[in-house]
Design a protein around this motif. Structure first.
Motif, short mmCIF file in Angstrom:
data_model
loop_
_atom_site.label_atom_id
_atom_site.label_comp_id
_atom_site.label_asym_id
_atom_site.label_seq_id
_atom_site.Cartn_x
_atom_site.Cartn_y
_atom_site.Cartn_z
N UNK A 197 0.82 -1.21 0.00
CA UNK A 197 0.00 0.00 0.00
C UNK A 197 0.86 1.26 0.00
N UNK A 198 1.92 1.26 0.80
CA UNK A 198 2.81 2.42 0.85
C UNK A 198 3.48 2.63 -0.50
N UNK A 199 3.89 1.53 -1.14
CA UNK A 199 4.49 1.63 -2.47
C UNK A 199 3.50 2.22 -3.48
N UNK A 200 2.26 1.72 -3.47
CA UNK A 200 1.26 2.21 -4.43
C UNK A 200 0.94 3.69 -4.22
N UNK A 201 0.83 4.12 -2.97
CA UNK A 201 0.61 5.54 -2.68
C UNK A 201 1.80 6.35 -3.19
N UNK A 202 3.01 5.87 -2.90
CA UNK A 202 4.21 6.57 -3.36
C UNK A 202 4.29 6.62 -4.88
N UNK A 203 3.88 5.56 -5.54
CA UNK A 203 3.90 5.53 -7.00
C UNK A 203 2.95 6.59 -7.57
N UNK A 204 1.80 6.75 -6.92
CA UNK A 204 0.84 7.78 -7.34
C UNK A 204 1.42 9.18 -7.12
N UNK A 205 2.22 9.33 -6.08
CA UNK A 205 2.82 10.64 -5.77
C UNK A 205 4.01 10.94 -6.69
N UNK A 206 4.94 9.98 -6.81
CA UNK A 206 6.20 10.22 -7.50
C UNK A 206 6.22 9.80 -8.98
N UNK A 207 5.31 8.93 -9.38
CA UNK A 207 5.23 8.46 -10.78
C UNK A 207 6.51 7.79 -11.26
N UNK A 208 7.32 7.30 -10.34
CA UNK A 208 8.57 6.60 -10.69
C UNK A 208 8.76 5.45 -9.71
N UNK A 209 9.07 4.27 -10.24
CA UNK A 209 9.26 3.10 -9.38
C UNK A 209 10.34 3.36 -8.33
N UNK B 125 9.73 3.30 -4.37
CA UNK B 125 10.37 2.26 -3.55
C UNK B 125 11.20 2.87 -2.43
N UNK B 126 12.04 3.84 -2.76
CA UNK B 126 12.93 4.44 -1.76
C UNK B 126 12.17 5.20 -0.68
N UNK B 127 10.93 5.58 -0.94
CA UNK B 127 10.14 6.31 0.04
C UNK B 127 9.16 5.45 0.82
N UNK B 128 9.21 4.15 0.64
CA UNK B 128 8.43 3.25 1.49
C UNK B 128 9.01 3.38 2.90
N UNK B 129 8.18 3.56 3.89
CA UNK B 129 8.70 3.81 5.25
C UNK B 129 9.63 2.70 5.72
N UNK B 130 9.35 1.47 5.39
CA UNK B 130 10.20 0.35 5.80
C UNK B 130 11.57 0.45 5.15
N UNK B 131 11.62 0.86 3.89
CA UNK B 131 12.90 1.03 3.20
C UNK B 131 13.65 2.23 3.74
N UNK B 132 12.93 3.28 4.07
CA UNK B 132 13.60 4.47 4.61
C UNK B 132 14.35 4.12 5.90
N UNK B 133 13.70 3.36 6.78
CA UNK B 133 14.39 2.94 8.01
C UNK B 133 15.57 2.04 7.69
#
Length: 109
Positions: A62-74, A78-86
């Motif tokens: 879900x976080x990835x899909x929201x981020x994809x809608x925001x950034x329009x770039x895989x 991906x890099x802005x998924x909260x789990x990846x950020x940590x």
């Protein structure tokens, strides 16, 4: 959680590493000794354990899909998924998991 994980080499894996509770998958044998990659994936294993695994994957997607809608770039999504950020922020801190607070990923929103 200690060292209760197994690292498996999966040559056809299209990413460097992946945590798939309770396993760490890497795409090259040389990565078995890469402390940063293994620590990054161990952080994901901890995240998965504290969310009882399945909710982790749902929130991750879900976080990835929201981020994809925001950034329009895989990659940005991906890099802005909260789990990846940590995991990226702390992957070089080898003692991080010894002192990590529960649900620390939530501070990366």
């Amino acid at each position: 959680m200690g060292a209760r994980y197994q690292i498996i080499v999966v040559p056809f894996l299209k990413v460097t590493g992946m945590a798939l509770y309770p396993f760490i998958l890497v795409n090259k044998k040389e990565l078995l000794n890469n402390a940063v990659v293994i620590n990054h994936e161990r952080i994901h294993l901890r995240q998965q354990a504290e969310l009882l695994v399945l909710p982790f994957y749902i929130l991750y997607l879900l976080n990835y899909l929201v981020n994809l809608a925001i950034y329009h770039q895989h990659n940005k999504a991906y890099l802005n998924i909260v789990f990846e950020r940590e995991a990226y922020a702390k992957e070089q801190a080898m003692l991080y998991l010894k002192h990590r607070k529960w649900f620390a990923w939530a501070s990366y929103f």
